[in-house]
Design a protein around this motif. Structure first.
Motif, PDB file in Angstrom:
ATOM      1  N   HIS A 177       0.832  -1.208   0.000  1.00  0.00           N
ATOM      2  CA  HIS A 177       0.000   0.000   0.000  1.00  0.00           C
ATOM      3  C   HIS A 177       0.868   1.260   0.000  1.00  0.00           C
ATOM      4  O   HIS A 177       1.786   1.393   0.818  1.00  0.00           O
ATOM      5  CB  HIS A 177      -0.910   0.013   1.229  1.00  0.00           C
ATOM      6  N   THR A 178       0.569   2.160  -0.909  1.00  0.00           N
ATOM      7  CA  THR A 178       1.279   3.448  -0.958  1.00  0.00           C
ATOM      8  C   THR A 178       0.318   4.621  -0.764  1.00  0.00           C
ATOM      9  O   THR A 178       0.757   5.737  -0.498  1.00  0.00           O
ATOM     10  CB  THR A 178       2.004   3.613  -2.308  1.00  0.00           C
ATOM     11  N   ASP A 179      -0.980   4.347  -0.883  1.00  0.00           N
ATOM     12  CA  ASP A 179      -1.994   5.380  -0.667  1.00  0.00           C
ATOM     13  C   ASP A 179      -2.765   5.002   0.601  1.00  0.00           C
ATOM     14  O   ASP A 179      -3.760   4.276   0.561  1.00  0.00           O
ATOM     15  CB  ASP A 179      -2.937   5.474  -1.867  1.00  0.00           C
ATOM     16  N   ILE A 180      -2.247   5.483   1.728  1.00  0.00           N
ATOM     17  CA  ILE A 180      -2.809   5.115   3.032  1.00  0.00           C
ATOM     18  C   ILE A 180      -3.396   6.354   3.702  1.00  0.00           C
ATOM     19  O   ILE A 180      -2.704   7.353   3.891  1.00  0.00           O
ATOM     20  CB  ILE A 180      -1.717   4.513   3.945  1.00  0.00           C
ATOM     21  N   ALA A 181      -4.665   6.283   4.056  1.00  0.00           N
ATOM     22  CA  ALA A 181      -5.304   7.387   4.784  1.00  0.00           C
ATOM     23  C   ALA A 181      -5.192   7.130   6.283  1.00  0.00           C
ATOM     24  O   ALA A 181      -5.378   6.002   6.746  1.00  0.00           O
ATOM     25  CB  ALA A 181      -6.771   7.509   4.385  1.00  0.00           C
ATOM     26  N   ASP A 238     -12.239   9.074  -4.517  1.00  0.00           N
ATOM     27  CA  ASP A 238     -10.895   9.333  -3.998  1.00  0.00           C
ATOM     28  C   ASP A 238     -10.509   8.298  -2.941  1.00  0.00           C
ATOM     29  O   ASP A 238      -9.862   8.616  -1.949  1.00  0.00           O
ATOM     30  CB  ASP A 238     -10.859  10.746  -3.402  1.00  0.00           C
ATOM     31  N   LYS A 239     -10.935   7.058  -3.120  1.00  0.00           N
ATOM     32  CA  LYS A 239     -10.681   6.045  -2.089  1.00  0.00           C
ATOM     33  C   LYS A 239      -9.200   5.653  -2.043  1.00  0.00           C
ATOM     34  O   LYS A 239      -8.558   5.480  -3.081  1.00  0.00           O
ATOM     35  CB  LYS A 239     -11.543   4.806  -2.328  1.00  0.00           C
ATOM     36  N   PRO A 240      -8.648   5.539  -0.839  1.00  0.00           N
ATOM     37  CA  PRO A 240      -7.260   5.054  -0.679  1.00  0.00           C
ATOM     38  C   PRO A 240      -7.242   3.537  -0.795  1.00  0.00           C
ATOM     39  O   PRO A 240      -8.299   2.895  -0.791  1.00  0.00           O
ATOM     40  CB  PRO A 240      -6.910   5.515   0.736  1.00  0.00           C
ATOM     41  N   SER A 241      -6.064   2.961  -0.867  1.00  0.00           N
ATOM     42  CA  SER A 241      -5.994   1.492  -0.897  1.00  0.00           C
ATOM     43  C   SER A 241      -6.019   0.917   0.517  1.00  0.00           C
ATOM     44  O   SER A 241      -6.344  -0.255   0.707  1.00  0.00           O
ATOM     45  CB  SER A 241      -4.724   1.032  -1.621  1.00  0.00           C
ATOM     46  N   ALA A 242      -5.686   1.747   1.511  1.00  0.00           N
ATOM     47  CA  ALA A 242      -5.708   1.304   2.901  1.00  0.00           C
ATOM     48  C   ALA A 242      -6.089   2.462   3.809  1.00  0.00           C
ATOM     49  O   ALA A 242      -5.797   3.627   3.508  1.00  0.00           O
ATOM     50  CB  ALA A 242      -4.355   0.736   3.317  1.00  0.00           C
ATOM     51  N   ILE A 243      -6.745   2.123   4.918  1.00  0.00           N
ATOM     52  CA  ILE A 243      -7.137   3.115   5.930  1.00  0.00           C
ATOM     53  C   ILE A 243      -6.616   2.644   7.281  1.00  0.00           C
ATOM     54  O   ILE A 243      -6.866   1.506   7.690  1.00  0.00           O
ATOM     55  CB  ILE A 243      -8.670   3.283   5.992  1.00  0.00           C
ATOM     56  N   PHE A 244      -5.887   3.524   7.946  1.00  0.00           N
ATOM     57  CA  PHE A 244      -5.442   3.258   9.307  1.00  0.00           C
ATOM     58  C   PHE A 244      -6.243   4.162  10.224  1.00  0.00           C
ATOM     59  O   PHE A 244      -6.050   5.367  10.270  1.00  0.00           O
ATOM     60  CB  PHE A 244      -3.949   3.518   9.437  1.00  0.00           C
ATOM     61  N   ALA A 254     -15.189   2.828   9.423  1.00  0.00           N
ATOM     62  CA  ALA A 254     -14.611   2.808   8.075  1.00  0.00           C
ATOM     63  C   ALA A 254     -15.107   1.592   7.290  1.00  0.00           C
ATOM     64  O   ALA A 254     -15.498   1.702   6.118  1.00  0.00           O
ATOM     65  CB  ALA A 254     -13.086   2.793   8.166  1.00  0.00           C
ATOM     66  N   ILE A 255     -15.095   0.435   7.927  1.00  0.00           N
ATOM     67  CA  ILE A 255     -15.541  -0.796   7.259  1.00  0.00           C
ATOM     68  C   ILE A 255     -17.011  -0.684   6.859  1.00  0.00           C
ATOM     69  O   ILE A 255     -17.406  -1.074   5.743  1.00  0.00           O
ATOM     70  CB  ILE A 255     -15.309  -2.021   8.167  1.00  0.00           C
ATOM     71  N   ASP A 268     -11.058  -4.578  -1.568  1.00  0.00           N
ATOM     72  CA  ASP A 268     -10.986  -3.260  -2.210  1.00  0.00           C
ATOM     73  C   ASP A 268     -10.191  -2.245  -1.388  1.00  0.00           C
ATOM     74  O   ASP A 268      -9.433  -1.445  -1.935  1.00  0.00           O
ATOM     75  CB  ASP A 268     -12.405  -2.727  -2.456  1.00  0.00           C
ATOM     76  N   ILE A 269     -10.371  -2.272  -0.095  1.00  0.00           N
ATOM     77  CA  ILE A 269      -9.650  -1.365   0.809  1.00  0.00           C
ATOM     78  C   ILE A 269      -9.276  -2.135   2.074  1.00  0.00           C
ATOM     79  O   ILE A 269     -10.141  -2.781   2.687  1.00  0.00           O
ATOM     80  CB  ILE A 269     -10.498  -0.129   1.200  1.00  0.00           C
ATOM     81  N   SER A 270      -8.020  -2.089   2.445  1.00  0.00           N
ATOM     82  CA  SER A 270      -7.593  -2.667   3.722  1.00  0.00           C
ATOM     83  C   SER A 270      -7.868  -1.669   4.846  1.00  0.00           C
ATOM     84  O   SER A 270      -7.773  -0.446   4.644  1.00  0.00           O
ATOM     85  CB  SER A 270      -6.098  -2.993   3.693  1.00  0.00           C
TER      86      SER A 270
END
Length: 334
Positions: A177-181, A238-244, A254-255, A268-270
């Motif tokens: 993941h490089t696009d992490i919110a 604008d969804k990220p590939s992962a959300i922390f 988030a889920i 789709d999104i971690s």
């Protein structure tokens, strides 16, 4: 007619102050007199008034506990520890739910003062200048949970927020993941939010990923607020590939937003959370999270207060607890 300390003193042929010293153990009394007083107490069925006794001894045997959200699974697990350990020391707790509102926090500090609590465990979402004035005026042992209390000059028990957020972000990067919110629990005006961003940013930059401030959001421990943030991101394309999300309840928010928009976790999104509270283990998918030693944090908070009450100064004002990254089903490699 109820039996009084005066009746005991008269029957035992001693002064009222001698009976008081025997009951409270405040000053030495000969074994003969002590034995005679206890025999009279048993004979007459005298029971000391605990409120009056506490006023004399200047001990209420009460610890105030102020929390921002009683529905939080983290708070529930923490309170189990706080109450259990407090009881082992002969203390009861007064629990106040502030809903994260400053006005309520001020009111409850006044309540604690009126109830003569001997110490306070304080959890808040945001530090305010008013807190500093109130806490200074109270002059009581106070322990804050999961934040550095140095700005209020109080004791605190926490994990290393910056390092923990670094490790979780780094784990997501290792999955590709490089696009992490980041949806943090605080903001730039207090150490909690600052530390979370610090760890997140360091992990990105050490992995040659540019830090984007627009990918940092404030969730303030709220499932509902986090839902709105993620729902908006998805609807805007604008969804990220992962959300922390920096709490497990926020991760659930988030889920829910992801699923309600017809997407899947983690396909789709971690999503990752923090605390390893009960909800992270029973929710589906089970949530990858940062395990905080919740019971131990509560137990140590009580013991720090008891130490201060007994005139012992803890060696460190900030107790840093260990943590662990728990990998479950809500994250995957891409």
């Amino acid at each position: 007619m109820s039996i009084t300390i005066k009746d005991v003193a008269k029957k035992a042929n001693v002064s009222i102050s001698t009976v008081s010293r025997v009951i409270n153990g405040s000053k030495p009394v000969s074994e003969d007199i002590k034995k005679r007083v206890f025999e009279v107490i048993e004979e007459l069925g005298y029971s000391p008034n605990p409120v009056a006794r506490n006023l004399v001894m200047k001990k209420s045997k009460l610890i105030g506990v102020m929390i921002p959200d009683i529905s939080s699974t983290f708070v529930g697990e923490l309170l189990n520890a706080v109450e259990e350990i407090a009881k082992t020391y002969g203390y009861d707790i007064i629990l106040c739910n502030s809903y994260g509102e400053l006005k309520q926090e001020i009111r409850y500090f006044e309540l604690f003062k009126s109830k003569q609590v001997e110490g306070i465990i304080f959890i808040t979402r945001k530090i305010n200048e008013i807190h500093k004035d109130i806490i200074k005026a109270l002059n009581l042992p106070i322990v804050m949970i999961n934040r550095d209390g140095s700005e209020l000059d109080v004791l605190s028990v926490s994990i290393d927020q910056a390092k923990a957020c670094y490790d979780m972000t780094n784990y997501l990067v290792t999955l590709g993941h490089t696009d992490i919110a980041l949806i943090r629990t605080g903001d730039d005006h207090e150490s909690f939010g600052v530390d979370q961003v610090k760890g997140y940013r360091n992990a990105l930059e050490e992995n040659k990923i540019e830090f984007n401030p627009a990918r940092v959001f404030e969730g303030y421990f709220s499932l509902e607020e986090t839902y709105k943030i993620v729902d908006s991101l998805i609807k805007e394309g604008d969804k990220p590939s992962a959300i922390f999300a920096a709490s497990d309840e926020m991760a659930v928010g988030a889920i829910n937003a992801i699923v309600d928009n017809g997407l899947s976790v983690p396909e789709d999104i971690s999503v990752a959370g923090s605390y390893d509270s009960r909800i992270s283990r029973i929710y589906r998918p089970k949530i990858t999270t940062i395990k905080h030693p919740i019971y131990d944090i509560g137990a140590i908070a009580v013991r720090l207060i008891i130490k201060k009450i007994n005139g012992q100064e803890p060696k460190d004002k900030l107790i840093i607890m260990p943590y662990e990254i728990i990998i479950r089903d809500s994250t995957k490699r891409i």
